[in-house]
Write a protein that holds these residues in place. Structure first.
Motif, PDB file in Angstrom:
ATOM      1  N   GLU A 241      78.888 -15.746  64.047  1.00  0.00           N
ATOM      2  CA  GLU A 241      78.681 -14.793  62.953  1.00  0.00           C
ATOM      3  C   GLU A 241      77.355 -15.007  62.226  1.00  0.00           C
ATOM      4  OE1 GLU A 241      82.048 -14.525  60.372  1.00  0.00           O
ATOM      5  OE2 GLU A 241      83.447 -14.084  62.000  1.00  0.00           O
ATOM      6  N   PHE A 242      76.332 -15.455  62.981  1.00  0.00           N
ATOM      7  CA  PHE A 242      75.002 -15.532  62.371  1.00  0.00           C
ATOM      8  C   PHE A 242      74.532 -14.108  62.105  1.00  0.00           C
ATOM      9  CE2 PHE A 242      70.474 -15.992  61.959  1.00  0.00           C
ATOM     10  CZ  PHE A 242      70.317 -17.220  61.330  1.00  0.00           C
ATOM     11  N   PRO A 243      74.121 -13.807  60.878  1.00  0.00           N
ATOM     12  CA  PRO A 243      73.852 -12.408  60.505  1.00  0.00           C
ATOM     13  C   PRO A 243      72.441 -11.949  60.861  1.00  0.00           C
ATOM     14  CG  PRO A 243      73.575 -13.815  58.595  1.00  0.00           C
ATOM     15  CD  PRO A 243      73.992 -14.721  59.727  1.00  0.00           C
ATOM     16  N   MET A 244      72.236 -10.659  60.694  1.00  0.00           N
ATOM     17  CA  MET A 244      70.906 -10.069  60.788  1.00  0.00           C
ATOM     18  C   MET A 244      70.207 -10.303  59.455  1.00  0.00           C
ATOM     19  SD  MET A 244      68.695  -8.266  62.521  1.00  0.00           S
ATOM     20  CE  MET A 244      67.277  -7.190  62.278  1.00  0.00           C
ATOM     21  N   ILE A 245      69.100 -11.059  59.467  1.00  0.00           N
ATOM     22  CA  ILE A 245      68.394 -11.407  58.234  1.00  0.00           C
ATOM     23  C   ILE A 245      67.281 -10.391  57.988  1.00  0.00           C
ATOM     24  CG2 ILE A 245      67.111 -13.195  57.006  1.00  0.00           C
ATOM     25  CD1 ILE A 245      70.028 -13.901  57.669  1.00  0.00           C
ATOM     26  N   ARG A 246      67.295  -9.796  56.804  1.00  0.00           N
ATOM     27  CA  ARG A 246      66.242  -8.859  56.414  1.00  0.00           C
ATOM     28  C   ARG A 246      65.224  -9.602  55.552  1.00  0.00           C
ATOM     29  NH1 ARG A 246      67.072  -4.620  59.830  1.00  0.00           N
ATOM     30  NH2 ARG A 246      69.293  -4.057  59.866  1.00  0.00           N
ATOM     31  N   PRO A 247      63.994  -9.781  56.018  1.00  0.00           N
ATOM     32  CA  PRO A 247      62.996 -10.530  55.246  1.00  0.00           C
ATOM     33  C   PRO A 247      62.738  -9.900  53.879  1.00  0.00           C
ATOM     34  CG  PRO A 247      62.250 -10.201  57.503  1.00  0.00           C
ATOM     35  CD  PRO A 247      63.471  -9.345  57.325  1.00  0.00           C
ATOM     36  N   ASN A 248      62.535 -10.745  52.892  1.00  0.00           N
ATOM     37  CA  ASN A 248      62.171 -10.275  51.558  1.00  0.00           C
ATOM     38  C   ASN A 248      61.063 -11.162  51.004  1.00  0.00           C
ATOM     39  OD1 ASN A 248      63.430 -12.668  50.465  1.00  0.00           O
ATOM     40  ND2 ASN A 248      65.405 -11.631  50.701  1.00  0.00           N
ATOM     41  N   ALA A 249      60.568 -10.811  49.830  1.00  0.00           N
ATOM     42  CA  ALA A 249      59.432 -11.533  49.243  1.00  0.00           C
ATOM     43  C   ALA A 249      59.765 -13.001  48.995  1.00  0.00           C
ATOM     44  CB  ALA A 249      59.014 -10.850  47.943  1.00  0.00           C
ATOM     45  N   GLN A 250      60.975 -13.278  48.536  1.00  0.00           N
ATOM     46  CA  GLN A 250      61.352 -14.655  48.249  1.00  0.00           C
ATOM     47  C   GLN A 250      61.370 -15.499  49.520  1.00  0.00           C
ATOM     48  OE1 GLN A 250      65.149 -15.082  46.365  1.00  0.00           O
ATOM     49  NE2 GLN A 250      64.940 -17.298  46.077  1.00  0.00           N
ATOM     50  N   LEU A 251      61.850 -14.914  50.603  1.00  0.00           N
ATOM     51  CA  LEU A 251      61.896 -15.636  51.869  1.00  0.00           C
ATOM     52  C   LEU A 251      60.492 -16.021  52.330  1.00  0.00           C
ATOM     53  CD1 LEU A 251      63.961 -16.469  54.117  1.00  0.00           C
ATOM     54  CD2 LEU A 251      63.336 -14.348  55.283  1.00  0.00           C
ATOM     55  N   ILE A 252      59.522 -15.192  52.009  1.00  0.00           N
ATOM     56  CA  ILE A 252      58.153 -15.425  52.470  1.00  0.00           C
ATOM     57  C   ILE A 252      57.377 -16.343  51.527  1.00  0.00           C
ATOM     58  CG2 ILE A 252      55.943 -14.292  52.975  1.00  0.00           C
ATOM     59  CD1 ILE A 252      57.570 -11.810  53.793  1.00  0.00           C
TER      60      ILE A 252
END
Length: 428
Positions: A241-252
């Motif tokens: 159940e590893f999800p689809m990760i949507r990149p965001n500003a915090q992740l970067i």
């Protein structure tokens, strides 16, 4: 005889009165209708010979040119109709967890219901000229899937014998559909054996007298020829159940507290033991987030999955030692979080292709921005260089990694769609 004037005058008056009374009677009391018929006489036109028209030839030429233009316009409209892109329909049956990586991560298709433990899930999307429909879940069983088209993609697991037996039954079911002319085109996306021992599916391939037109195969199989056998990425562990990760500003842009991380199983006498010893002896285990377990666990708990995702999100590098095969889920999961994979670039035992670009030839061909090591003793020098990288450089590297991974998935989507179009519908 002479009539006296007086008598003549009286006679005239009498005649006038009598006529007036007669006229009044006819007007007011008589029922007789007086009709008048008006006859229209058509004058005969004398015969006149056809007159000479000095513009007659020009009119003929004009009408001929006009008809040609009309005909050309009709042909042009017909060509437009023929040139309109045709839509083709393909159904995907996901009978292995890698089907979710294909559908959600590569094709980016929706799934209903969104509940991951639902017995039946389905979705539809358009890619290129193809309208894909997808069915997955335990309730998707043989003979109970609404097959509304004659082109089928079957997603199977052939990693171990138990999975092979299950997959073989599905292939036999699809073969019966082909023999009954219900299905005309078949492709298989296969999670192959980690040592590339996939001989069990060979008889089903069309080139060997079978019915499978196309095979998308995971791992560096020597069968891959980009004609009817294509290499496919392993992807993330959707079965956990590893999800689809949507990149965001915090992740970067966030400051990540760890230089590196490794959470996984450490097998006896493996390179993973070497890795853990290198970290401990160099004192780098204090700068890297590591959690080792001695036994592989097939399923994650909610808490263990949360810890693993947190480690990926909080580390600059993710250490990816080999297992039974060099390609592992951790590589793709690290990419999802912008954590650069440090990959042990060595061939593992088995029958996988050995060449200048192996292992991981698919990722290398796509220009994967990873750090490759042939020995974990190289790690201290890598981490020393990592300390000298500025936050701005790290942010830029994360952005480039996330962009590469997004582009890689898009590339695989386009490749998958084009191969299906060219091989299933090239004669349509």
């Amino acid at each position: 005889m002479k009539i006296p004037k007086r008598k003549l005058f009286l006679l005239i008056i009498f005649a006038y009165v009598a006529f007036s009374l007669y006229a009044a009677y006819n007007v007011f009391f008589s029922n007789k209708v007086i009709s008048r018929v008006h006859r229209v006489v058509k004058k005969e036109t004398p015969f006149v010979a056809d007159e000479w028209n000095p513009w007659e030839d020009e009119e003929v030429e004009y009408n001929s040119a006009l008809n040609k233009k009309r005909k050309a316009f009709k042909q042009y409209m017909a060509r437009i109709d023929r040139s309109k892109p045709k839509r083709y329909k393909v159904q995907i049956w996901g009978k292995a967890a890698i089907g979710l990586y294909l559908w959600e991560h590569i094709l980016e298709g929706p799934l209903n219901p969104t509940d991951k433990v639902a017995q039946w899930r389905e979705g539809e999307l358009q890619s290129g000229k193809v309208d894909f429909s997808f069915y997955t879940g335990p309730a998707v069983v043989q003979g109970h899937v609404p097959l509304e088209m004659n082109s089928l993609v079957l997603v199977l697991n052939g990693r171990e014998q138990q999975k092979v037996s299950y997959s073989t039954r599905w292939l036999e079911h699809v073969q019966a559909l082909v023999q009954s002319n219900t299905v005309s085109h078949v492709a298989v996306v296969l999670l192959g054996n980690e040592q590339c021992n996939n001989d069990w599916i060979a008889p089903h391939l069309k080139r060997n007298g079978g019915f499978v037109d196309l095979l998308f195969l995971i791992y560096d199989s020597p069968w891959v020829n980009d004609k009817d056998v294509f290499q496919w990425p392993l992807g993330v562990a959707t079965y956990r159940e590893f999800p689809m990760i949507r990149p965001n500003a915090q992740l970067i842009t966030s400051n990540r507290p760890y230089l590196c991380s490794f959470l996984g199983t450490v097998y006896k006498n493996s390179s993973r033991e070497v890795l853990m010893n290198v970290l401990k002896q160099s004192g780098l285990d204090k700068e890297c987030l590591t959690t080792a377990r001695e036994k592989w666990v097939p399923q994650e708990t909610t808490e263990s999955l949360r810890r693993y995702q947190t480690a990926l999100a909080q580390s600059e590098l993710t250490l990816c030692p080999v297992g039974i095969n060099t390609e592992c889920y951790r590589i793709y999961e690290a990419c999802s979080y912008g954590s650069v994979p440090v990959v042990e670039d060595v061939l593992t035992p088995g029958n996988c292709a050995a060449g200048p670009s192996s292992p991981l030839r698919l990722l290398k061909a796509a220009g994967a921005p990873f750090i490759f090591v042939s020995d974990w003793r190289e790690l201290p020098a890598i981490l020393e260089r990592e300390r000298g990288i500025s936050q701005e450089q790290r942010v830029d590297r994360r952005r480039r990694l996330l962009e590469w991974y997004s582009g890689f998935r898009q590339q695989m989507k386009e490749r998958f769609t084009e191969v299906i179009e060219e091989n299933f519908f090239k004669t349509v």
